[in-house]
Design a protein around this motif. Structure first.
Motif, PDB file in Angstrom:
ATOM      1  N   GLY A   1      -4.638  -9.282  -7.410  1.00 28.12           N
ATOM      2  CA  GLY A   1      -4.082  -8.066  -6.726  1.00 28.12           C
ATOM      3  C   GLY A   1      -4.329  -7.892  -5.354  1.00 28.12           C
ATOM      4  N   ILE A   2      -5.347  -8.640  -5.034  1.00 27.32           N
ATOM      5  CA  ILE A   2      -5.302  -8.534  -3.107  1.00 27.32           C
ATOM      6  C   ILE A   2      -3.931  -9.189  -2.692  1.00 27.32           C
ATOM      7  CG2 ILE A   2      -6.443  -9.875  -1.421  1.00 27.32           C
ATOM      8  CD1 ILE A   2      -9.018  -9.659  -2.889  1.00 27.32           C
ATOM      9  N   ILE A   3      -3.573 -10.344  -3.467  1.00 25.46           N
ATOM     10  CA  ILE A   3      -2.350 -11.032  -2.940  1.00 25.46           C
ATOM     11  C   ILE A   3      -1.132 -10.106  -3.211  1.00 25.46           C
ATOM     12  CG2 ILE A   3      -1.026 -12.800  -3.241  1.00 25.46           C
ATOM     13  CD1 ILE A   3      -3.155 -14.738  -3.921  1.00 25.46           C
ATOM     14  N   ALA A   4      -1.079  -9.470  -4.200  1.00 27.39           N
ATOM     15  CA  ALA A   4       0.087  -8.419  -4.580  1.00 27.39           C
ATOM     16  C   ALA A   4      -0.086  -7.244  -3.360  1.00 27.39           C
ATOM     17  CB  ALA A   4      -0.297  -7.942  -5.827  1.00 27.39           C
ATOM     18  N   GLY A   5      -1.434  -6.887  -3.211  1.00 28.63           N
ATOM     19  CA  GLY A   5      -1.427  -5.727  -1.862  1.00 28.63           C
ATOM     20  C   GLY A   5      -0.741  -6.347  -0.737  1.00 28.63           C
ATOM     21  N   GLU A   6      -1.161  -7.822  -0.389  1.00 33.93           N
ATOM     22  CA  GLU A   6      -0.703  -8.183   0.775  1.00 33.93           C
ATOM     23  C   GLU A   6       0.804  -8.445   0.830  1.00 33.93           C
ATOM     24  OE1 GLU A   6      -1.113 -12.547   3.172  1.00 33.93           O
ATOM     25  OE2 GLU A   6      -2.702 -12.148   1.471  1.00 33.93           O
ATOM     26  N   TYR A   7       1.334  -8.940  -0.440  1.00 31.80           N
ATOM     27  CA  TYR A   7       2.917  -8.671  -0.398  1.00 31.80           C
ATOM     28  C   TYR A   7       3.430  -7.488  -0.093  1.00 31.80           C
ATOM     29  CZ  TYR A   7       7.490  -9.752  -2.233  1.00 31.80           C
ATOM     30  OH  TYR A   7       8.855  -9.937  -2.116  1.00 31.80           O
ATOM     31  N   ARG A   8       3.038  -6.513  -0.930  1.00 37.40           N
ATOM     32  CA  ARG A   8       3.519  -5.166  -0.940  1.00 37.40           C
ATOM     33  C   ARG A   8       3.586  -4.690   0.746  1.00 37.40           C
ATOM     34  NH1 ARG A   8       4.911  -2.734  -5.632  1.00 37.40           N
ATOM     35  NH2 ARG A   8       4.081  -3.576  -7.582  1.00 37.40           N
ATOM     36  N   ALA A   9       2.598  -5.146   1.521  1.00 37.27           N
ATOM     37  CA  ALA A   9       2.426  -4.589   2.770  1.00 37.27           C
ATOM     38  C   ALA A   9       3.432  -5.194   3.669  1.00 37.27           C
ATOM     39  CB  ALA A   9       0.789  -4.972   3.319  1.00 37.27           C
ATOM     40  N   ARG A  10       3.467  -6.731   3.339  1.00 37.36           N
ATOM     41  CA  ARG A  10       4.488  -7.330   4.266  1.00 37.36           C
ATOM     42  C   ARG A  10       5.771  -7.068   3.769  1.00 37.36           C
ATOM     43  NH1 ARG A  10       2.256 -13.373   4.584  1.00 37.36           N
ATOM     44  NH2 ARG A  10       0.472 -12.296   5.512  1.00 37.36           N
ATOM     45  N   TYR A  11       6.167  -7.016   2.650  1.00 37.68           N
ATOM     46  CA  TYR A  11       7.482  -7.017   2.256  1.00 37.68           C
ATOM     47  C   TYR A  11       7.774  -5.751   1.334  1.00 37.68           C
ATOM     48  CZ  TYR A  11       7.063 -11.837   3.275  1.00 37.68           C
ATOM     49  OH  TYR A  11       7.000 -12.931   3.974  1.00 37.68           O
ATOM     50  N   PRO A  12       7.781  -4.471   1.862  1.00 32.07           N
ATOM     51  CA  PRO A  12       7.897  -3.105   1.151  1.00 32.07           C
ATOM     52  C   PRO A  12       8.980  -2.994   0.379  1.00 32.07           C
ATOM     53  CG  PRO A  12       7.945  -2.663   3.612  1.00 32.07           C
ATOM     54  CD  PRO A  12       7.704  -4.235   3.371  1.00 32.07           C
ATOM     55  N   ALA A  13      10.084  -3.741   0.674  1.00 35.20           N
ATOM     56  CA  ALA A  13      11.459  -3.859  -0.187  1.00 35.20           C
ATOM     57  C   ALA A  13      11.661  -5.204  -0.403  1.00 35.20           C
ATOM     58  CB  ALA A  13      12.540  -2.897   0.661  1.00 35.20           C
ATOM     59  N   GLY A  14      10.884  -6.000  -0.854  1.00 35.03           N
ATOM     60  CA  GLY A  14      10.852  -7.414  -0.950  1.00 35.03           C
ATOM     61  C   GLY A  14      11.716  -7.871  -2.394  1.00 35.03           C
ATOM     62  N   ARG A  15      12.011  -9.026  -2.273  1.00 35.95           N
ATOM     63  CA  ARG A  15      12.817  -9.558  -3.680  1.00 35.95           C
ATOM     64  C   ARG A  15      11.869  -9.653  -4.821  1.00 35.95           C
ATOM     65  NH1 ARG A  15      14.311 -15.404  -2.728  1.00 35.95           N
ATOM     66  NH2 ARG A  15      12.592 -15.425  -1.291  1.00 35.95           N
ATOM     67  N   PHE A  16      10.639  -9.557  -4.703  1.00 38.65           N
ATOM     68  CA  PHE A  16       9.782  -9.838  -5.851  1.00 38.65           C
ATOM     69  C   PHE A  16       8.993  -8.297  -6.156  1.00 38.65           C
ATOM     70  CE2 PHE A  16      10.477 -13.938  -3.747  1.00 38.65           C
ATOM     71  CZ  PHE A  16      10.759 -14.673  -4.999  1.00 38.65           C
ATOM     72  N   VAL A  17       9.325  -7.211  -5.913  1.00 33.14           N
ATOM     73  CA  VAL A  17       8.789  -6.030  -6.136  1.00 33.14           C
ATOM     74  C   VAL A  17       9.057  -5.836  -7.591  1.00 33.14           C
ATOM     75  CG1 VAL A  17       8.849  -3.494  -5.821  1.00 33.14           C
ATOM     76  CG2 VAL A  17       9.135  -5.070  -3.941  1.00 33.14           C
ATOM     77  N   GLU A  18      10.182  -6.144  -8.269  1.00 28.34           N
ATOM     78  CA  GLU A  18      10.190  -5.845  -9.741  1.00 28.34           C
ATOM     79  C   GLU A  18       9.138  -6.630 -10.588  1.00 28.34           C
ATOM     80  OE1 GLU A  18      13.170  -5.927 -13.501  1.00 28.34           O
ATOM     81  OE2 GLU A  18      13.882  -6.020 -11.397  1.00 28.34           O
ATOM     82  N   GLU A  19       8.929  -8.233  -9.954  1.00 28.12           N
ATOM     83  CA  GLU A  19       7.968  -8.707 -10.571  1.00 28.12           C
ATOM     84  C   GLU A  19       6.569  -8.474 -10.473  1.00 28.12           C
ATOM     85  OE1 GLU A  19      10.629  -9.697  -8.851  1.00 28.12           O
ATOM     86  OE2 GLU A  19      11.700 -11.270 -10.175  1.00 28.12           O
ATOM     87  N   LEU A  20       6.441  -7.722  -9.324  1.00 30.55           N
ATOM     88  CA  LEU A  20       4.874  -7.022  -9.221  1.00 30.55           C
ATOM     89  C   LEU A  20       4.741  -5.974  -9.975  1.00 30.55           C
ATOM     90  CD1 LEU A  20       4.314  -7.176  -5.113  1.00 30.55           C
ATOM     91  CD2 LEU A  20       3.434  -8.653  -6.939  1.00 30.55           C
ATOM     92  N   ASP A  21       5.841  -5.187 -10.171  1.00 34.46           N
ATOM     93  CA  ASP A  21       5.532  -4.163 -11.051  1.00 34.46           C
ATOM     94  C   ASP A  21       5.244  -4.815 -12.762  1.00 34.46           C
ATOM     95  OD1 ASP A  21       5.919  -2.261  -8.967  1.00 34.46           O
ATOM     96  OD2 ASP A  21       8.095  -2.133  -9.284  1.00 34.46           O
ATOM     97  N   ARG A  22       6.115  -5.468 -12.928  1.00 33.50           N
ATOM     98  CA  ARG A  22       5.785  -6.089 -14.288  1.00 33.50           C
ATOM     99  C   ARG A  22       4.331  -6.801 -14.359  1.00 33.50           C
ATOM    100  NH1 ARG A  22       7.306 -11.776 -15.973  1.00 33.50           N
ATOM    101  NH2 ARG A  22       6.558 -12.070 -13.862  1.00 33.50           N
ATOM    102  N   ASP A  23       3.799  -7.619 -13.491  1.00 32.55           N
ATOM    103  CA  ASP A  23       2.568  -8.151 -13.268  1.00 32.55           C
ATOM    104  C   ASP A  23       1.539  -7.121 -13.342  1.00 32.55           C
ATOM    105  OD1 ASP A  23       4.194 -10.412 -12.992  1.00 32.55           O
ATOM    106  OD2 ASP A  23       3.701 -10.824 -11.031  1.00 32.55           O
ATOM    107  N   ALA A  24       1.565  -6.221 -12.943  1.00 41.73           N
ATOM    108  CA  ALA A  24       0.693  -5.091 -12.677  1.00 41.73           C
ATOM    109  C   ALA A  24       0.454  -4.539 -14.366  1.00 41.73           C
ATOM    110  CB  ALA A  24       0.822  -3.815 -11.873  1.00 41.73           C
ATOM    111  N   CYS A  25       1.352  -4.444 -15.153  1.00 37.41           N
ATOM    112  CA  CYS A  25       0.992  -4.261 -16.558  1.00 37.41           C
ATOM    113  C   CYS A  25       0.405  -5.273 -17.211  1.00 37.41           C
ATOM    114  CB  CYS A  25       2.289  -3.983 -17.302  1.00 37.41           C
ATOM    115  SG  CYS A  25       3.526  -2.940 -16.336  1.00 37.41           S
TER     116      CYS A  25
END
Length: 285
Positions: free
Chosen positions: A116-140
């Motif tokens: 979760g910490i790394i996911a937050g770091e990714y979203r902060a650094r890449y708000p429209a990044g290539r792996f946002v869909e993957e993060l939404d899947r991973d959150a489930c």
């Protein structure tokens, strides 16, 4: 003569190593990786990093190394290589992918807090990044791993609304099936197992699905009690004492087993659930 031949072979090998260019070494490493030879892929990456410490493909080499370590089931080394790549090459395509994969590995390992910490770091650094869909899947999946089934189902619903034709619909269907299967296989209660076994020997085994052991325990207790009563009717003190001791041992074992089988059942249920959740995730690389 033999020494000269060995020296010649060593010199020739060294020359071939230094003659190989950056792209050739990286391409060789990729071919090993794609062919499933992860050990040689890592070796080639190490060779590249030694020969070209300031090479243009260094970030890609770190990313490839992390992937190869992961495929080789060395998760600790994989996380180290990927997180370092994401940190040192922030903003680059390789760094972005490496940062996401570092969090993905933590999630697969069950380290949901770190993921979760790394996911937050990714979203902060890449708000429209290539792996946002993957993060939404991973959150489930993260919610399921932390035993938050309602949160997991809400995440699945939100994913489907956001991505009607999402890449990971099959993953989320598997997750839903896992959650449904877990709901119909409830935990067993220790107090009920012990109380039931105190009244009906073998109840704990029946309660957890060990029918053969439950039947044997029930019949053994019934037999010993019958022999005690028979001894009392026959006024056979030896028979009474012998079967009373045997009954005491079997009855205590019955109570002990009532605790053990519930712990085993709940532990296996938990392990099966977590394994099914992890196996339901399609690797993102």
């Amino acid at each position: 003569m033999t020494r000269l031949l060995c020296m010649f072979m060593i010199i020739a090998a060294a020359c071939s190593v230094f003659a190989a260019g950056e792209d050739e070494i990286l391409e060789t490493a990729r071919q090993y990786y794609e062919g499933g030879d992860y050990y040689n892929a890592i070796t080639e990456v190490m060779r590249y990093q030694f020969l070209f410490p300031a090479g243009s493909g260094f970030a890609q080499s770190m990313l490839l190394m992390g992937k190869a370590y992961y495929r080789g089931e060395n998760y600790r080394a994989a996380f180290g290589a990927l997180y370092a790549c994401g940190r040192d090459y922030a903003g680059s395509p390789a760094g972005e992918e490496a940062l996401y994969l570092a969090g993905y590995i933590q999630l697969v390992k069950g380290e949901t807090y770190d993921a979760g910490i790394i996911a937050g770091e990714y979203r902060a650094r890449y708000p429209a990044g290539r792996f946002v869909e993957e993060l939404d899947r991973d959150a489930c999946f993260a919610a399921a791993l932390t035993r938050d089934p309602s949160g997991s189902r809400q995440g699945i619903k939100a994913y489907r609304e956001k991505y009607p034709e999402g890449k990971y619909r099959a993953d989320l269907e598997r997750l839903e099936n896992t959650l449904a299967g877990d709901a119909v296989r409830p935990r067993r209660h220790l107090w009920l197992s012990v109380l039931g076994s105190a009244i009906i020997p073998g109840f704990g085994h029946f309660y957890t699905g060990h029918y053969a052991a439950g039947t044997l325990t029930l019949l053994s207790n019934a037999l010993f009690i019958f022999m005690i009563c028979n001894g009392a009717m026959m006024k056979n003190t030896y028979q009474i004492v012998f079967f009373s001791l045997a009954e005491a041992v079997v009855y205590q074992y019955n109570l002990f087993s009532a605790v053990r089988v519930v712990d085993e059942y709940n532990g296996k249920r938990e392990r099966d659930f977590l394994n099914n959740v992890r196996l339901g995730m399609t690797a993102s690389f």
